[in-house]
Scaffold this active site. Structure first.
Site: not given
Ligand code: FES
Length: 116
Positions: A109, A65, A36
């Site tokens: 996350c 995020c 991400c």
């Molecule tokens: Fe990757 Fe939250 S979507 S850290």
């Protein structure tokens, strides 16, 4: 994501604790997630308490995020007063604390926070 979780994350985001660099920190940890693109940095400062070295303050910086910010906000509060060993022993689920169980997509996350 459930409405409830969304609400709790929004709550933590509205008033994130311990945001930003910590001047004079004793330790810094940085982790990234290549999927991400999120990066999270954590600063920790220790103090002596009853002959034990415990975490005096912890701060964090996150790039993007919302879940990671919410978890980091809670975690930096939670680890205060703990020794490094105690803080490191905390599991992802414990760090996510009152956010409750995270959906599978959002677990990394919190793992990011644990890693840092
Ligand atoms: Fe990757 Fe939250 S979507 S850290």
């Amino acid at each position: 994501m459930t409405d409830d979780l969304q609400k709790r994350i929004a709550e933590a985001l509205r008033n994130p604790q311990n945001l930003g660099e910590l001047p004079g920190a004793d330790a810094v940890g940085t982790v990234g997630n290549s999927d991400c693109g999120e990066m999270l940095r954590l600063w920790v400062k220790f103090k002596e308490q009853n002959g034990r070295k415990v975490i005096d303050r912890a701060t964090f910086q996150s790039f993007g995020c919302e879940t990671a910010i919410a978890v980091a906000s809670l975690a930096t509060e939670m680890i205060r007063g703990k020794t490094a060993e105690e803080a490191l022993a905390l599991k992802t689920e414990e760090l996510a604390g009152e956010l409750g169980p995270l959906p599978p997509m959002k677990i990394h996350c919190a793992q990011l926070v644990e890693g840092a």
